[in-house]
Design a protein around this motif. Sequence first.
Motif, PDB file in Angstrom:
ATOM      1  N   ARG A  87       0.548  -1.431  -0.013  1.00 54.22           N
ATOM      2  CA  ARG A  87       0.015   0.048  -0.056  1.00 54.22           C
ATOM      3  C   ARG A  87       0.986   1.249   0.077  1.00 54.22           C
ATOM      4  NH1 ARG A  87      -4.263  -0.112   4.393  1.00 54.22           N
ATOM      5  NH2 ARG A  87      -4.675   2.213   3.655  1.00 54.22           N
ATOM      6  N   ARG A  88       1.806   1.499   0.942  1.00 52.62           N
ATOM      7  CA  ARG A  88       2.851   2.367   1.085  1.00 52.62           C
ATOM      8  C   ARG A  88       4.211   2.026   1.288  1.00 52.62           C
ATOM      9  NH1 ARG A  88       1.452   7.229   4.632  1.00 52.62           N
ATOM     10  NH2 ARG A  88       3.166   6.358   5.656  1.00 52.62           N
ATOM     11  N   PRO A  89       4.814   1.364   0.460  1.00 56.56           N
ATOM     12  CA  PRO A  89       6.178   0.962   0.856  1.00 56.56           C
ATOM     13  C   PRO A  89       7.115   1.897   1.240  1.00 56.56           C
ATOM     14  CG  PRO A  89       5.920   0.735  -1.516  1.00 56.56           C
ATOM     15  CD  PRO A  89       4.625   1.234  -1.075  1.00 56.56           C
ATOM     16  N   ALA A  90       7.776   1.705   2.370  1.00 52.14           N
ATOM     17  CA  ALA A  90       8.568   2.911   2.833  1.00 52.14           C
ATOM     18  C   ALA A  90      10.086   2.562   2.892  1.00 52.14           C
ATOM     19  CB  ALA A  90       8.104   3.678   4.228  1.00 52.14           C
ATOM     20  N   GLY A  91      10.366   1.815   3.897  1.00 49.34           N
ATOM     21  CA  GLY A  91      11.786   1.358   4.259  1.00 49.34           C
ATOM     22  C   GLY A  91      12.143   0.025   3.462  1.00 49.34           C
ATOM     23  N   VAL A  92      13.131  -0.089   3.059  1.00 51.89           N
ATOM     24  CA  VAL A  92      13.728  -1.450   2.615  1.00 51.89           C
ATOM     25  C   VAL A  92      15.084  -1.996   3.248  1.00 51.89           C
ATOM     26  CG1 VAL A  92      12.300  -1.498   0.514  1.00 51.89           C
ATOM     27  CG2 VAL A  92      14.652  -0.740   0.546  1.00 51.89           C
ATOM     28  N   ALA A  93      15.062  -3.257   3.440  1.00 41.99           N
ATOM     29  CA  ALA A  93      16.510  -3.959   4.075  1.00 41.99           C
ATOM     30  C   ALA A  93      16.443  -5.197   3.387  1.00 41.99           C
ATOM     31  CB  ALA A  93      16.352  -3.932   5.438  1.00 41.99           C
ATOM     32  N   CYS A  94      17.684  -5.623   2.916  1.00 38.92           N
ATOM     33  CA  CYS A  94      17.628  -6.894   2.443  1.00 38.92           C
ATOM     34  C   CYS A  94      18.771  -7.685   3.262  1.00 38.92           C
ATOM     35  CB  CYS A  94      18.091  -6.899   0.910  1.00 38.92           C
ATOM     36  SG  CYS A  94      19.438  -5.723   0.597  1.00 38.92           S
ATOM     37  N   SER A  95      18.650  -9.076   3.254  1.00 35.24           N
ATOM     38  CA  SER A  95      19.605  -9.900   4.020  1.00 35.24           C
ATOM     39  C   SER A  95      20.364 -10.411   3.116  1.00 35.24           C
ATOM     40  CB  SER A  95      18.779 -11.132   4.777  1.00 35.24           C
ATOM     41  OG  SER A  95      18.516 -12.020   3.724  1.00 35.24           O
ATOM     42  N   SER A  96      21.686 -11.197   3.638  1.00 32.68           N
ATOM     43  CA  SER A  96      22.559 -11.977   2.822  1.00 32.68           C
ATOM     44  C   SER A  96      21.989 -13.447   2.276  1.00 32.68           C
ATOM     45  CB  SER A  96      23.743 -12.317   3.546  1.00 32.68           C
ATOM     46  OG  SER A  96      23.638 -12.703   4.735  1.00 32.68           O
ATOM     47  N   PHE A  97      20.856 -13.606   2.911  1.00 32.90           N
ATOM     48  CA  PHE A  97      20.239 -14.740   2.450  1.00 32.90           C
ATOM     49  C   PHE A  97      19.196 -14.791   1.125  1.00 32.90           C
ATOM     50  CE2 PHE A  97      21.687 -15.348   6.858  1.00 32.90           C
ATOM     51  CZ  PHE A  97      22.497 -16.247   6.639  1.00 32.90           C
ATOM     52  N   GLY A  98      19.002 -13.359   0.673  1.00 39.91           N
ATOM     53  CA  GLY A  98      18.080 -13.271  -0.307  1.00 39.91           C
ATOM     54  C   GLY A  98      16.868 -12.888   0.244  1.00 39.91           C
ATOM     55  N   HIS A  99      16.634 -12.148   1.214  1.00 36.86           N
ATOM     56  CA  HIS A  99      15.324 -11.897   1.998  1.00 36.86           C
ATOM     57  C   HIS A  99      15.380 -10.244   1.725  1.00 36.86           C
ATOM     58  CE1 HIS A  99      15.210 -15.429   3.997  1.00 36.86           C
ATOM     59  NE2 HIS A  99      14.168 -15.717   3.757  1.00 36.86           N
ATOM     60  N   LEU A 100      14.064  -9.941   1.223  1.00 36.33           N
ATOM     61  CA  LEU A 100      13.822  -8.562   1.148  1.00 36.33           C
ATOM     62  C   LEU A 100      12.617  -8.053   2.326  1.00 36.33           C
ATOM     63  CD1 LEU A 100      13.645  -5.698  -0.268  1.00 36.33           C
ATOM     64  CD2 LEU A 100      11.776  -6.601  -1.861  1.00 36.33           C
ATOM     65  N   PHE A 101      12.982  -7.129   3.141  1.00 34.97           N
ATOM     66  CA  PHE A 101      12.028  -6.748   3.975  1.00 34.97           C
ATOM     67  C   PHE A 101      11.534  -5.331   3.655  1.00 34.97           C
ATOM     68  CE2 PHE A 101      15.449  -9.265   6.037  1.00 34.97           C
ATOM     69  CZ  PHE A 101      14.558 -10.206   6.747  1.00 34.97           C
ATOM     70  N   VAL A 102      10.166  -5.080   3.718  1.00 38.56           N
ATOM     71  CA  VAL A 102       9.747  -3.890   3.218  1.00 38.56           C
ATOM     72  C   VAL A 102       8.792  -3.402   4.371  1.00 38.56           C
ATOM     73  CG1 VAL A 102       8.245  -2.751   1.530  1.00 38.56           C
ATOM     74  CG2 VAL A 102       9.628  -4.610   0.927  1.00 38.56           C
TER      75      VAL A 102
END
Length: 115
Positions: A87-102
């Motif tokens: 709906r409103r993606p703001a922050g993002v982070a990614c892990s060394s295991f290929g996960h994307l956190f939104v």
Amino acid sequence: LLGPRYISPAPHGGFVVSEECGDVKVFMSSRKLLCSLSSKYGHRFGNPAGVCVDVDGSILVADEQRRTVHLFPERGAPVCLVSAGLRRPAGVACSSFGHLFVADAGENCVKVFKY
């Protein structure tokens, strides 16, 4: 910079900054502008927000207006990783295991994707 919003470290001591006016800039460790993602990739952002850099050096950008997350590889064309369910993606982070956190500010939650 015009309305800097989010920032992330990049490989080799550089950093990436999203701008409120619709662009994402990449800087070298010397703080000199390396490139604009809009210019380099011919990509049009709506309202870029969160940025991060993965283990391969690709830049990931959340676009609040378009409700997407795109990956910008060092070489090659941009890839839309998430095009639905935000709906409103703001922050993002990614892990060394290929996960994307939104961080989805529109739903007050964090969503996890595998890429």
